[in-house]
Design a protein around this motif. Structure first.
Motif, PDB file in Angstrom:
ATOM      1  N   LEU A   4       0.830  -1.207   0.000  1.00 37.40           N
ATOM      2  CA  LEU A   4       0.000   0.000   0.000  1.00 37.40           C
ATOM      3  C   LEU A   4       0.862   1.254   0.000  1.00 37.40           C
ATOM      4  O   LEU A   4       0.449   2.295  -0.522  1.00 37.40           O
ATOM      5  CB  LEU A   4      -0.914   0.028   1.234  1.00 37.40           C
ATOM      6  N   ILE A   5       2.052   1.152   0.594  1.00 38.84           N
ATOM      7  CA  ILE A   5       2.912   2.316   0.766  1.00 38.84           C
ATOM      8  C   ILE A   5       4.365   1.838   0.818  1.00 38.84           C
ATOM      9  O   ILE A   5       4.632   0.725   1.285  1.00 38.84           O
ATOM     10  CB  ILE A   5       2.538   3.083   2.071  1.00 38.84           C
ATOM     11  N   LYS A   6       5.263   2.634   0.308  1.00 41.07           N
ATOM     12  CA  LYS A   6       6.670   2.264   0.308  1.00 41.07           C
ATOM     13  C   LYS A   6       7.228   2.296   1.724  1.00 41.07           C
ATOM     14  O   LYS A   6       7.085   3.291   2.430  1.00 41.07           O
ATOM     15  CB  LYS A   6       7.476   3.205  -0.593  1.00 41.07           C
ATOM     16  N   VAL A   7       7.860   1.208   2.121  1.00 40.48           N
ATOM     17  CA  VAL A   7       8.463   1.101   3.450  1.00 40.48           C
ATOM     18  C   VAL A   7       9.974   0.973   3.278  1.00 40.48           C
ATOM     19  O   VAL A   7      10.449   0.182   2.463  1.00 40.48           O
ATOM     20  CB  VAL A   7       7.916  -0.120   4.213  1.00 40.48           C
ATOM     21  N   THR A   8      10.727   1.764   4.026  1.00 44.39           N
ATOM     22  CA  THR A   8      12.190   1.684   3.993  1.00 44.39           C
ATOM     23  C   THR A   8      12.708   1.362   5.392  1.00 44.39           C
ATOM     24  O   THR A   8      11.982   1.485   6.383  1.00 44.39           O
ATOM     25  CB  THR A   8      12.814   3.005   3.499  1.00 44.39           C
ATOM     26  N   ASN A  11      17.976   2.846  10.445  1.00 45.71           N
ATOM     27  CA  ASN A  11      18.443   2.492  11.790  1.00 45.71           C
ATOM     28  C   ASN A  11      17.742   1.242  12.308  1.00 45.71           C
ATOM     29  O   ASN A  11      17.270   1.199  13.455  1.00 45.71           O
ATOM     30  CB  ASN A  11      18.250   3.662  12.764  1.00 45.71           C
ATOM     31  N   ASP A  12      17.664   0.232  11.435  1.00 46.45           N
ATOM     32  CA  ASP A  12      17.044  -1.056  11.763  1.00 46.45           C
ATOM     33  C   ASP A  12      15.595  -0.887  12.214  1.00 46.45           C
ATOM     34  O   ASP A  12      15.108  -1.595  13.092  1.00 46.45           O
ATOM     35  CB  ASP A  12      17.851  -1.772  12.854  1.00 46.45           C
ATOM     36  N   GLN A  13      14.894   0.062  11.585  1.00 46.23           N
ATOM     37  CA  GLN A  13      13.491   0.317  11.919  1.00 46.23           C
ATOM     38  C   GLN A  13      12.725   0.611  10.627  1.00 46.23           C
ATOM     39  O   GLN A  13      13.234   1.294   9.744  1.00 46.23           O
ATOM     40  CB  GLN A  13      13.398   1.516  12.876  1.00 46.23           C
ATOM     41  N   GLN A  14      11.504   0.093  10.528  1.00 39.38           N
ATOM     42  CA  GLN A  14      10.676   0.343   9.354  1.00 39.38           C
ATOM     43  C   GLN A  14      10.075   1.751   9.450  1.00 39.38           C
ATOM     44  O   GLN A  14       9.466   2.104  10.464  1.00 39.38           O
ATOM     45  CB  GLN A  14       9.546  -0.687   9.270  1.00 39.38           C
ATOM     46  N   ALA A  69       9.999  11.116   8.137  1.00 43.20           N
ATOM     47  CA  ALA A  69      10.097   9.656   8.148  1.00 43.20           C
ATOM     48  C   ALA A  69       9.457   9.190   9.444  1.00 43.20           C
ATOM     49  O   ALA A  69       9.937   9.515  10.537  1.00 43.20           O
ATOM     50  CB  ALA A  69      11.550   9.210   8.074  1.00 43.20           C
ATOM     51  N   ILE A  70       8.344   8.485   9.355  1.00 40.00           N
ATOM     52  CA  ILE A  70       7.605   8.085  10.548  1.00 40.00           C
ATOM     53  C   ILE A  70       7.642   6.567  10.701  1.00 40.00           C
ATOM     54  O   ILE A  70       7.671   5.826   9.725  1.00 40.00           O
ATOM     55  CB  ILE A  70       6.146   8.586  10.509  1.00 40.00           C
ATOM     56  N   THR A  71       7.667   6.118  11.943  1.00 41.43           N
ATOM     57  CA  THR A  71       7.710   4.679  12.193  1.00 41.43           C
ATOM     58  C   THR A  71       6.390   4.039  11.778  1.00 41.43           C
ATOM     59  O   THR A  71       5.351   4.709  11.688  1.00 41.43           O
ATOM     60  CB  THR A  71       7.959   4.394  13.675  1.00 41.43           C
ATOM     61  N   VAL A  72       6.438   2.734  11.539  1.00 39.42           N
ATOM     62  CA  VAL A  72       5.224   2.008  11.175  1.00 39.42           C
ATOM     63  C   VAL A  72       4.202   2.081  12.303  1.00 39.42           C
ATOM     64  O   VAL A  72       2.993   2.176  12.053  1.00 39.42           O
ATOM     65  CB  VAL A  72       5.584   0.548  10.818  1.00 39.42           C
ATOM     66  N   ASP A  73       4.676   2.068  13.549  1.00 40.54           N
ATOM     67  CA  ASP A  73       3.751   2.160  14.685  1.00 40.54           C
ATOM     68  C   ASP A  73       3.029   3.504  14.688  1.00 40.54           C
ATOM     69  O   ASP A  73       1.819   3.579  14.910  1.00 40.54           O
ATOM     70  CB  ASP A  73       4.507   1.971  15.994  1.00 40.54           C
TER      71      ASP A  73
END
Length: 235
Positions: A4-8, A11-14, A69-73
């Motif tokens: 649905l959305i690009k995830v990168t 720092n070892d975090q989505q 840049a926001i975390t997935v949570d």
């Protein structure tokens, strides 16, 4: 699971782009106002970080714009806060992403990838540290003069990817060999005065008569001199 959305990974975090999420949720509120209304519920540099991206305007120019840049949570919570059907869809997507990310097999896979990257980096550092010693030992104490092709082979055997033609070109470019005229590839005055190169003259007889051939040689001092030049690229 359809994307649905690009995830990168940062720092070892989505993380995802706040602008991409804002667009995907089909929100009517403009981006800057949406940020001011909702981001105060989260912690900067923990839940989100400020970044700059670019957009292409009507005339084709690239214009820098503010993004986050926001975390997935955080993205999951923002989706829920939108109170829309689209928001529910995104929230479920982020829940699935988190579940996969925290799956033990995925954790092991990421750990293995990190270990491999560290090993590759360590090997590269070790090779970089060893190269000066390897090159230095290749010519230390050398007294005999060698031709350019032989010296190129020594360098190549020790990890310097350079062949005879490229070494000739380098010597000409840097003023150690004459680059044109009848004395092409003959050591320059500078090379002779530094005693790092010398020339061997030989007479070659052909059907058209005799001619003198000049072969440039790199002295023992010159071999150490040029190796030190190549070592500079490893510092």
């Amino acid at each position: 699971m359809n994307e649905l959305i690009k995830v990168t990974i940062k720092n070892d975090q989505q993380v995802v782009s706040a602008r991409d999420l804002h667009s995907g949720l089909n929100l009517k509120t403009r981006f800057s106002k949406w940020v001011s209304q909702n981001f105060n519920e989260f912690v900067e540099n923990t839940d989100f970080t400020s970044v700059t991206t670019v957009t292409v305007v009507n005339n084709g120019a690239r214009k820098p714009i503010q993004d986050y840049a926001i975390t997935v949570d955080m993205a999951k919570q923002l989706s829920m806060m939108s109170h829309t059907e689209r928001g529910k869809q995104y929230r479920l997507y982020f829940i699935q992403l988190e579940a996969k990310w925290n799956d033990p097999s995925e954790i092991v896979k990421r750990g293995y990838g990190i270990l491999m990257d560290e090993n590759i980096h360590l090997r590269m550092e070790n090779k970089k540290m060893q190269m000066p010693a390897l090159l230095g030992s290749a010519v230390s104490g050398s007294k005999a003069s060698v031709n350019v092709g032989t010296f190129a082979k020594v360098l190549r055997q020790k990890g310097i990817e350079i062949g005879q033609n490229r070494l000739f070109d380098w010597l000409r470019t840097n003023g150690y060999l004459i680059s044109d005229g009848t004395r092409h590839n003959v050591p320059t005055q500078k090379s002779m005065e530094l005693k790092i190169m010398e020339v061997r003259e030989s007479v070659v007889t052909t059907n058209h008569g005799s001619k003198t051939r000049f072969t440039p040689l790199i002295t023992g001092k010159g071999q150490q001199y040029f190796v030190s030049k190549f070592l500079q690229s490893f510092k």
